[in-house]
Enzyme design. Structure first.
Site, PDB file in Angstrom:
ATOM      1  N   GLU A 276      -9.274   3.067  -0.273  1.00 44.34           N
ATOM      2  CA  GLU A 276      -9.808   1.724   0.020  1.00 44.34           C
ATOM      3  C   GLU A 276     -11.230   1.585  -0.525  1.00 44.34           C
ATOM      4  O   GLU A 276     -11.618   0.537  -1.027  1.00 44.34           O
ATOM      5  CB  GLU A 276      -9.789   1.446   1.530  1.00 44.34           C
ATOM      6  CG  GLU A 276      -8.404   1.446   2.146  1.00 44.34           C
ATOM      7  CD  GLU A 276      -7.397   0.556   1.422  1.00 44.34           C
ATOM      8  OE1 GLU A 276      -7.757  -0.570   1.060  1.00 44.34           O
ATOM      9  OE2 GLU A 276      -6.262   1.008   1.215  1.00 44.34           O
ATOM     10  N   TRP A 279     -10.785   0.714  -3.921  1.00 39.75           N
ATOM     11  CA  TRP A 279     -10.482  -0.712  -4.144  1.00 39.75           C
ATOM     12  C   TRP A 279     -11.788  -1.501  -4.258  1.00 39.75           C
ATOM     13  O   TRP A 279     -11.918  -2.455  -5.027  1.00 39.75           O
ATOM     14  CB  TRP A 279      -9.622  -1.284  -3.006  1.00 39.75           C
ATOM     15  CG  TRP A 279      -8.150  -1.156  -3.260  1.00 39.75           C
ATOM     16  CD1 TRP A 279      -7.308  -0.237  -2.706  1.00 39.75           C
ATOM     17  CD2 TRP A 279      -7.342  -1.973  -4.148  1.00 39.75           C
ATOM     18  NE1 TRP A 279      -6.033  -0.430  -3.197  1.00 39.75           N
ATOM     19  CE2 TRP A 279      -6.020  -1.488  -4.074  1.00 39.75           C
ATOM     20  CE3 TRP A 279      -7.602  -3.056  -4.986  1.00 39.75           C
ATOM     21  CZ2 TRP A 279      -4.956  -2.039  -4.802  1.00 39.75           C
ATOM     22  CZ3 TRP A 279      -6.547  -3.619  -5.712  1.00 39.75           C
ATOM     23  CH2 TRP A 279      -5.259  -3.104  -5.618  1.00 39.75           C
ATOM     24  N   TRP A 307      -1.719 -27.351  -7.489  1.00 33.38           N
ATOM     25  CA  TRP A 307      -2.069 -27.174  -6.076  1.00 33.38           C
ATOM     26  C   TRP A 307      -1.974 -28.500  -5.345  1.00 33.38           C
ATOM     27  O   TRP A 307      -2.080 -29.574  -5.960  1.00 33.38           O
ATOM     28  CB  TRP A 307      -3.487 -26.624  -5.941  1.00 33.38           C
ATOM     29  CG  TRP A 307      -3.704 -25.300  -6.596  1.00 33.38           C
ATOM     30  CD1 TRP A 307      -4.395 -25.060  -7.747  1.00 33.38           C
ATOM     31  CD2 TRP A 307      -3.210 -24.025  -6.146  1.00 33.38           C
ATOM     32  NE1 TRP A 307      -4.374 -23.715  -8.044  1.00 33.38           N
ATOM     33  CE2 TRP A 307      -3.659 -23.052  -7.078  1.00 33.38           C
ATOM     34  CE3 TRP A 307      -2.451 -23.603  -5.053  1.00 33.38           C
ATOM     35  CZ2 TRP A 307      -3.371 -21.701  -6.950  1.00 33.38           C
ATOM     36  CZ3 TRP A 307      -2.166 -22.252  -4.921  1.00 33.38           C
ATOM     37  CH2 TRP A 307      -2.622 -21.315  -5.867  1.00 33.38           C
ATOM     38  N   ASN A 342      -8.042  -6.523   7.737  1.00 34.61           N
ATOM     39  CA  ASN A 342      -7.530  -6.676   6.365  1.00 34.61           C
ATOM     40  C   ASN A 342      -6.101  -7.198   6.313  1.00 34.61           C
ATOM     41  O   ASN A 342      -5.786  -8.090   5.516  1.00 34.61           O
ATOM     42  CB  ASN A 342      -7.615  -5.340   5.626  1.00 34.61           C
ATOM     43  CG  ASN A 342      -7.076  -5.458   4.214  1.00 34.61           C
ATOM     44  OD1 ASN A 342      -7.579  -6.237   3.411  1.00 34.61           O
ATOM     45  ND2 ASN A 342      -6.021  -4.711   3.917  1.00 34.61           N
ATOM     46  N   TRP A 360      -6.731 -21.056  -3.940  1.00 39.49           N
ATOM     47  CA  TRP A 360      -7.359 -19.877  -3.337  1.00 39.49           C
ATOM     48  C   TRP A 360      -8.884 -20.000  -3.293  1.00 39.49           C
ATOM     49  O   TRP A 360      -9.537 -19.460  -2.411  1.00 39.49           O
ATOM     50  CB  TRP A 360      -6.936 -18.598  -4.076  1.00 39.49           C
ATOM     51  CG  TRP A 360      -7.242 -18.590  -5.557  1.00 39.49           C
ATOM     52  CD1 TRP A 360      -6.438 -19.035  -6.551  1.00 39.49           C
ATOM     53  CD2 TRP A 360      -8.452 -18.133  -6.195  1.00 39.49           C
ATOM     54  NE1 TRP A 360      -7.054 -18.878  -7.775  1.00 39.49           N
ATOM     55  CE2 TRP A 360      -8.290 -18.326  -7.585  1.00 39.49           C
ATOM     56  CE3 TRP A 360      -9.644 -17.570  -5.747  1.00 39.49           C
ATOM     57  CZ2 TRP A 360      -9.277 -17.981  -8.521  1.00 39.49           C
ATOM     58  CZ3 TRP A 360     -10.630 -17.223  -6.668  1.00 39.49           C
ATOM     59  CH2 TRP A 360     -10.439 -17.429  -8.028  1.00 39.49           C
ATOM     60  N   TRP A 383      -8.798 -12.402  -3.044  1.00 40.46           N
ATOM     61  CA  TRP A 383      -8.132 -13.714  -3.041  1.00 40.46           C
ATOM     62  C   TRP A 383      -7.227 -13.858  -4.255  1.00 40.46           C
ATOM     63  O   TRP A 383      -6.114 -14.357  -4.157  1.00 40.46           O
ATOM     64  CB  TRP A 383      -9.157 -14.857  -2.970  1.00 40.46           C
ATOM     65  CG  TRP A 383      -9.524 -15.174  -1.549  1.00 40.46           C
ATOM     66  CD1 TRP A 383     -10.586 -14.695  -0.844  1.00 40.46           C
ATOM     67  CD2 TRP A 383      -8.785 -16.011  -0.627  1.00 40.46           C
ATOM     68  NE1 TRP A 383     -10.560 -15.183   0.439  1.00 40.46           N
ATOM     69  CE2 TRP A 383      -9.470 -15.988   0.603  1.00 40.46           C
ATOM     70  CE3 TRP A 383      -7.609 -16.762  -0.723  1.00 40.46           C
ATOM     71  CZ2 TRP A 383      -9.035 -16.701   1.731  1.00 40.46           C
ATOM     72  CZ3 TRP A 383      -7.172 -17.472   0.397  1.00 40.46           C
ATOM     73  CH2 TRP A 383      -7.876 -17.433   1.601  1.00 40.46           C
TER      74      TRP A 383
HETATM   75  P1  FAD Z   1     -11.550  -0.036   5.961  1.00 43.85           P
HETATM   76  O1  FAD Z   1     -10.081  -0.132   5.975  1.00 43.85           O
HETATM   77  O2  FAD Z   1     -12.183   0.887   6.919  1.00 43.85           O
HETATM   78  O3  FAD Z   1     -11.967   0.320   4.474  1.00 43.85           O
HETATM   79  C1  FAD Z   1     -13.223   0.945   4.147  1.00 43.85           C
HETATM   80  C2  FAD Z   1     -13.963   0.122   3.128  1.00 43.85           C
HETATM   81  O4  FAD Z   1     -13.217   0.009   1.918  1.00 43.85           O
HETATM   82  C3  FAD Z   1     -14.228  -1.310   3.556  1.00 43.85           C
HETATM   83  O5  FAD Z   1     -15.358  -1.393   4.395  1.00 43.85           O
HETATM   84  C4  FAD Z   1     -14.425  -2.009   2.221  1.00 43.85           C
HETATM   85  O6  FAD Z   1     -15.719  -1.847   1.728  1.00 43.85           O
HETATM   86  C5  FAD Z   1     -13.460  -1.257   1.316  1.00 43.85           C
HETATM   87  N1  FAD Z   1     -12.184  -1.982   1.220  1.00 43.85           N
HETATM   88  C6  FAD Z   1     -11.129  -1.900   2.055  1.00 43.85           C
HETATM   89  N2  FAD Z   1     -10.122  -2.689   1.612  1.00 43.85           N
HETATM   90  C7  FAD Z   1     -10.564  -3.280   0.482  1.00 43.85           C
HETATM   91  C8  FAD Z   1      -9.983  -4.200  -0.440  1.00 43.85           C
HETATM   92  N3  FAD Z   1      -8.727  -4.640  -0.303  1.00 43.85           N
HETATM   93  N4  FAD Z   1     -10.725  -4.614  -1.475  1.00 43.85           N
HETATM   94  C9  FAD Z   1     -11.984  -4.166  -1.655  1.00 43.85           C
HETATM   95  N5  FAD Z   1     -12.585  -3.293  -0.815  1.00 43.85           N
HETATM   96  C10 FAD Z   1     -11.878  -2.849   0.239  1.00 43.85           C
HETATM   97  N6  FAD Z   1     -13.881  -7.061   1.804  1.00 43.85           N
HETATM   98  C11 FAD Z   1     -15.218  -7.222   1.776  1.00 43.85           C
HETATM   99  O7  FAD Z   1     -15.955  -6.244   1.917  1.00 43.85           O
HETATM  100  N7  FAD Z   1     -15.776  -8.465   1.565  1.00 43.85           N
HETATM  101  C12 FAD Z   1     -15.013  -9.580   1.393  1.00 43.85           C
HETATM  102  O8  FAD Z   1     -15.560 -10.667   1.195  1.00 43.85           O
HETATM  103  C13 FAD Z   1     -13.597  -9.442   1.464  1.00 43.85           C
HETATM  104  N8  FAD Z   1     -12.788 -10.518   1.346  1.00 43.85           N
HETATM  105  C14 FAD Z   1     -11.428 -10.353   1.411  1.00 43.85           C
HETATM  106  C15 FAD Z   1     -10.597 -11.468   1.263  1.00 43.85           C
HETATM  107  C16 FAD Z   1      -9.217 -11.333   1.335  1.00 43.85           C
HETATM  108  C17 FAD Z   1      -8.331 -12.542   1.157  1.00 43.85           C
HETATM  109  C18 FAD Z   1      -8.653 -10.062   1.562  1.00 43.85           C
HETATM  110  C19 FAD Z   1      -7.159  -9.893   1.636  1.00 43.85           C
HETATM  111  C20 FAD Z   1      -9.458  -8.946   1.686  1.00 43.85           C
HETATM  112  C21 FAD Z   1     -10.844  -9.068   1.604  1.00 43.85           C
HETATM  113  N9  FAD Z   1     -11.696  -7.945   1.731  1.00 43.85           N
HETATM  114  C22 FAD Z   1     -13.057  -8.118   1.667  1.00 43.85           C
HETATM  115  C23 FAD Z   1     -11.152  -6.568   1.765  1.00 43.85           C
HETATM  116  C24 FAD Z   1     -10.875  -5.986   3.162  1.00 43.85           C
HETATM  117  O9  FAD Z   1     -10.153  -6.894   3.940  1.00 43.85           O
HETATM  118  C25 FAD Z   1     -12.143  -5.604   3.914  1.00 43.85           C
HETATM  119  O10 FAD Z   1     -12.984  -4.823   3.101  1.00 43.85           O
HETATM  120  C26 FAD Z   1     -11.782  -4.775   5.151  1.00 43.85           C
HETATM  121  O11 FAD Z   1     -10.957  -5.517   6.001  1.00 43.85           O
HETATM  122  C27 FAD Z   1     -13.042  -4.370   5.867  1.00 43.85           C
HETATM  123  O12 FAD Z   1     -12.738  -3.703   7.047  1.00 43.85           O
HETATM  124  P2  FAD Z   1     -13.071  -2.168   7.205  1.00 43.85           P
HETATM  125  O13 FAD Z   1     -14.481  -1.915   6.833  1.00 43.85           O
HETATM  126  O14 FAD Z   1     -12.650  -1.779   8.581  1.00 43.85           O
HETATM  127  O15 FAD Z   1     -12.112  -1.512   6.128  1.00 43.85           O
END
Ligand code: FAD
Length: 477
Positions: A276, A279, A307, A342, A360, A383
């Site tokens: 993650e 990602w 849209w 997420n 989106w 997105w």
């Molecule tokens: P954990 O599951 O603990 O993951 C650890 C870290 O990995 C996160 O803190 C984050 O930095 C990174 N990460 C995890 N998943 C993703 C992902 N899919 N893409 C990129 N990085 C990821 N994340 C943001 O930080 N900012 C946003 O503006 C954002 N917008 C999002 C919009 C949509 C529509 C979706 C589907 C996802 C988005 N995310 C965003 C990704 C993800 O949802 C969040 O990073 C995550 O939910 C944060 O929770 P966590 O720190 O507990 O994640």
């Protein structure tokens, strides 16, 4: 030494003292350090921080200032175009060097290059460093020599580069000039939401700052990390790290996470978690190489997508009143805490784009204003991924059924009951589908549909057909 020309240290998305290369190098230079944060809304333009991020920034700067003071330093606050603010500070302090850690938003990279060129011409030493990513976006290239568009080979390449390097300790002392330049008062930046209940919800949910970030990482690695791969998709559990706002503001860096995760547990436990983090790296890679990512679909054929234009549906989605409990729970969690799980982000995003057929970009905008972790790279890439128009995206024709997503990932309705309390007395079997419930069951649970809780804004099956028809039209064109 107090008379020596100082080094300007420009804090940006690196609001921490540990593993901060610009700070370490500024101190190593052996001159007094003038630390500055510039509220650069003018430079960011349409991507100036949104409401929830501003609340976080206020808290984070307060913590950073306190940490600097403890070590003999100060934090100077300025606002306006960064080029002018730095110019003035150079003149006021006589600084002959400016150091910062890099950012990757297109507006920031263009601005920083211009600032670097101007200051260098004036004989100021300018150095920039990487504090936000495991690897720079330009260090990872596909076999063909270009940027990656698919995650798995990107992650493989990132992994193959190995350990991202030793960590830098937080400095014990920071030498400040005898006379500190004047600073704005943080309160005068008015970054606390004027809606009092909003600020209250954010405060109740979060603690900003470097110390809180490190504690959160430790608590996660000691607890939820071992079950992360199994529980990360279940929003009713505390299965993820919640490090995202800390990472966004640079209160902690990915190198620190990489090291802690690699040494704390066996590889199997942290593998998915590091994926993650990868990602996040991939999203920054995409934003750097495709600077239109926040506004234009990466798959250009989607520019022609038809849209809907439906402001009322957008309002219903924003307010968490769609009549689909898991969607509404997510949108209400977002409003109440500035964060959303997420799995639920994916569900609400799919609902906006496919069930409501809204662009989106409108959803990304709402997230931009309401997320404490709003991040141009992660938000835009995610997105586009959900909308099916991004790199390595979920195909458009794969449409989430919000009711089934709810029953699968919130089987006991724990999450929905928390955020949609008007449904809390419905049995587990109906909590995700109140509109399928018999009147007698609704009555027993004290729910009058259309009164206490809305009827579905769209029929999912019909909405899915409409979305697929629009997609077929796009393909035919
Ligand atoms: P954990 O599951 O603990 O993951 C650890 C870290 O990995 C996160 O803190 C984050 O930095 C990174 N990460 C995890 N998943 C993703 C992902 N899919 N893409 C990129 N990085 C990821 N994340 C943001 O930080 N900012 C946003 O503006 C954002 N917008 C999002 C919009 C949509 C529509 C979706 C589907 C996802 C988005 N995310 C965003 C990704 C993800 O949802 C969040 O990073 C995550 O939910 C944060 O929770 P966590 O720190 O507990 O994640």
């Amino acid at each position: 030494m107090p008379d020596a020309a100082p080094t300007l240290l420009w804090f940006r998305r690196d609001l921490r003292l540990a593993d901060n290369p610009a700070l370490t190098e500024a101190i190593r230079r052996g001159r007094p350090v003038v630390a500055v944060y510039i509220l650069d809304d003018e430079d960011a333009g349409e991507w100036a921080s949104g409401g929830a991020s501003r609340w976080w920034l206020h808290q984070s700067l307060t913590r950073l200032e306190a940490a600097l003071r403890q070590r003999g330093g100060r934090l100077v606050l300025r606002r306006g175009a960064a080029a002018e603010a730095l110019d003035r500070l150079v003149v006021e302090t006589g600084a002959d060097a400016v150091y910062w850690n890099r950012r990757y938003e297109p507006w920031a990279t263009a601005r920083d290059q211009a600032i670097k060129a101007t200051l260098t011409l004036r004989g100021i030493e300018v150095r920039s460093f990487n504090a936000s990513l495991l690897r720079e976006p330009w260090e990872i290239a596909s076999k063909a020599g270009g940027p990656y568009r698919v995650f798995t080979p990107f992650w493989k390449a990132l992994r193959a580069m190995g350990d991202p390097g030793d960590l830098l300790a937080a400095p014990a002392r920071i030498a400040a000039p005898e006379i500190a330049p004047v600073s704005d008062n943080l309160d005068s930046w008015a970054m606390t939401p004027t809606k009092p209940d909003w600020a209250f919800g954010l405060r109740a949910a979060w603690e900003a700052g470097e110390d809180a970030a490190l504690q959160r990482l430790e608590a996660f690695l000691d607890g939820a990390a071992s079950e992360y791969a199994n529980r990360r998709n279940f929003p009713g559990t505390n299965g993820t790290s919640r490090l995202s706002p800390h990472l966004h503001f640079g209160e902690i860096g990915p190198r620190q996470i990489w090291h802690a995760a690699s040494f704390h547990h066996n590889e199997a436990a942290t593998d998915q978690f590091l994926a993650e983090i990868a990602w996040r790296e991939f999203s920054h890679h995409l934003l750097f190489h495709f600077p239109n990512l926040p506004t234009e679909p990466l798959r250009s054929e989607f520019t022609e997508f038809q849209w809907a234009d439906d402001p009322e549906a957008l309002a219903v989605w924003r307010n968490g009143m769609t009549g689909y409990p898991i969607v509404d729970a997510g949108m209400r969690e977002l409003w109440a805490t500035g964060w959303m799980h997420n799995r639920v982000r994916m569900i609400v995003a799919s609902f906006l784009v496919k069930d409501l057929l809204l662009p989106w970009q409108l959803g990304a905008r709402w997230f931009w204003d309401t997320l404490v972790d709003a991040d141009l790279a992660n938000n835009s890439a995610s997105w586009q991924w959900v909308a099916g128009c991004g790199a390595d995206a979920a195909p458009f024709f794969r449409v989430f059924n919000p009711t089934l997503q709810g029953t699968k990932f919130d089987p006991q309705g724990t999450y929905v009951r928390r955020w949609v309390p008007e449904l809390s007395r419905l049995p587990d079997s109906l909590i995700h589908a109140p509109s399928d419930a018999r009147l007698v069951d609704l009555g027993d649970a004290g729910v009058r549909l259309g009164h206490d809780y809305p009827l579905p804004v769209v029929d999912h099956r019909a909405a899915r057909d409409r979305a697929l028809a629009a997609f077929r039209e796009l393909r035919a064109a």
